[in-house]
Design a protein around this motif. Structure first.
Motif, short mmCIF file in Angstrom:
data_model
loop_
_atom_site.label_atom_id
_atom_site.label_comp_id
_atom_site.label_asym_id
_atom_site.label_seq_id
_atom_site.Cartn_x
_atom_site.Cartn_y
_atom_site.Cartn_z
N ALA A 179 17.92 -2.98 30.01
CA ALA A 179 19.25 -3.03 30.60
C ALA A 179 20.28 -2.47 29.62
N PRO A 180 21.38 -1.90 30.12
CA PRO A 180 22.39 -1.34 29.22
C PRO A 180 23.23 -2.39 28.51
N SER A 181 23.10 -3.65 28.89
CA SER A 181 23.83 -4.73 28.22
C SER A 181 22.88 -5.86 27.92
N PRO A 182 23.23 -6.82 27.03
CA PRO A 182 22.31 -7.86 26.62
C PRO A 182 21.71 -8.64 27.78
N SER A 183 20.42 -8.92 27.68
CA SER A 183 19.72 -9.70 28.68
C SER A 183 20.19 -11.14 28.64
N ARG A 218 20.85 -8.00 18.83
CA ARG A 218 21.71 -7.65 19.97
C ARG A 218 22.49 -8.89 20.43
N CYS A 219 23.78 -8.90 20.17
CA CYS A 219 24.59 -10.09 20.39
C CYS A 219 25.79 -9.78 21.30
N PRO A 220 25.99 -10.53 22.37
CA PRO A 220 27.18 -10.31 23.21
C PRO A 220 28.45 -10.49 22.39
N PRO A 221 29.45 -9.64 22.57
CA PRO A 221 30.68 -9.71 21.79
C PRO A 221 31.36 -11.08 21.86
N GLU A 222 31.30 -11.72 23.02
CA GLU A 222 31.94 -13.02 23.18
C GLU A 222 31.29 -14.08 22.29
N VAL A 223 29.98 -13.99 22.15
CA VAL A 223 29.25 -14.93 21.28
C VAL A 223 29.61 -14.66 19.82
N ALA A 224 29.67 -13.38 19.46
CA ALA A 224 30.04 -13.02 18.09
C ALA A 224 31.45 -13.51 17.76
N GLN A 234 33.98 -5.86 21.09
CA GLN A 234 33.46 -5.19 22.27
C GLN A 234 33.24 -3.70 22.01
N GLU A 235 34.17 -3.10 21.26
CA GLU A 235 34.03 -1.68 20.91
C GLU A 235 32.82 -1.47 20.00
N LEU A 236 32.64 -2.36 19.02
CA LEU A 236 31.49 -2.24 18.12
C LEU A 236 30.17 -2.44 18.87
N HIS A 237 30.18 -3.36 19.82
CA HIS A 237 28.96 -3.59 20.61
C HIS A 237 28.58 -2.32 21.36
N GLU A 238 29.56 -1.68 21.98
CA GLU A 238 29.27 -0.45 22.71
C GLU A 238 28.77 0.65 21.78
#
Length: 302
Positions: free
Chosen positions: A42-46, A206-212, A233-237
């Motif tokens: 998936a393009p975003s974290p599972s 692989r960490c969701p930005p909100e969790v970070a 969010q920018e760094l995650h992308e």
């Protein structure tokens, strides 16, 4: 000095290790051990607690790993993804040297705290910060092992992530001028051409930005209180584009861990996949034939 027999053994172990990593390319292994094709990443974290995957989805047969240095692993991920905690699991293991980010160096450059200046005003200080980060990472990533028995070097982030993740993020989001971007790109290309900065494996936490973002608030580093969620969010992308997209320029095999979970679960997955992370999985000791001996002698210029 190493004995010739030791070098031969080390070379063949390294080659078998790389061969196994290449065989895993394009496969996802879920937490239950079930394998599936990597094309369904998936393009975003599972939402699953964790999974282990191999990326990028491309031909890695041209990757060459020198036999005259340790196996190099870089632990990558967003701010507060758990990189230093992950690395600490390997600190006391024999034959392994670990290198945390040189944060204290960034906090004191002749009395200037570049890390604090960066988070205060990225538009003003990103150029100077990335210049110094590239220098310190080059010093770390090209450092010789402290011991002749070292077979693995584990780094917290790398020159590659500075170039293809953080610099790209800064340029894409207009935090750095195009001229500065071009200079830093040339800086990186010079380092790559004149020094062996290659990596053998990347571990992506692989960490969701909100969790970070929540983890940053809990750990309370002074400079990080100024980091907005948007920056994460920018760094995650940028990490996703660099390590998870099919059109990425990255050619280093990547093991992916989802770390939207507890430390205990991540540590358990780390234990289960330790041999893969250290390049030890399914190593075999092979007899060295005379033809191979001659090839190695020529490579090492005996």
């Amino acid at each position: 000095m190493f004995s010739f027999s030791f070098i031969l053994s080390f070379c063949f172990l390294r080659c078998s290790c790389v061969k196994h990593l290449l065989e895993m390319e394009g496969v996802i292994t879920a937490s239950g051990g079930v394998k599936r094709n990597a094309s369904i990443i998936a393009p975003s974290p599972s939402k699953k607690p964790y999974f282990v995957g191999i990326s990028p989805l491309k031909d890695l047969t041209k990757v060459k790993t020198p036999c005259d240095r340790p196996f190099r692993v870089s632990i990558e991920g967003n701010i507060a993804a758990g990189k230093s905690t992950f690395i600490k699991f390997f600190e006391e293991k024999p034959g392994i040297e670990t290198y945390l980010e040189p944060i204290e160096s960034w906090r004191n450059v002749n009395g200037h705290n570049l890390l604090d200046l960066l988070y205060t005003d990225k538009d003003e200080w990103l150029r100077a910060f990335e210049n110094y980060v590239l220098l310190t990472r080059l010093m770390v990533q090209t450092s010789k092992p402290k011991s002749s028995s070292t077979t693995v070097q584990i780094f917290e982030r790398s020159l590659q992530s500075s170039r293809y993740c953080f610099l790209e993020q800064g340029y894409t989001n207009n935090h750095i001028h195009g001229a500065d971007y071009a200079v830093l790109d040339q800086w990186y290309k010079w380092a790559r051409a004149n020094h062996d900065i290659s990596l053998d494996l990347i571990v992506y936490l692989r960490c969701p930005p909100e969790v970070a973002y929540e983890r940053i608030k809990k750990r309370g580093r002074p400079e990080e209180t100024k980091i907005p969620l948007q920056y994460l969010q920018e760094l995650h992308e940028s990490h996703e584009k660099w390590l998870m997209s099919e059109d990425s320029s990255n050619t280093t095999p990547v093991i992916v861990f989802n770390v939207d979970t507890t430390i205990e679960q991540v540590q358990e997955q780390c234990k289960l996949n330790e041999d893969k992370i250290l390049g030890l999985d399914k190593r075999e000791v092979k007899n060295v034939d005379e033809e191979s001996k001659e090839k190695i002698k020529k490579t090492l210029k005996f």
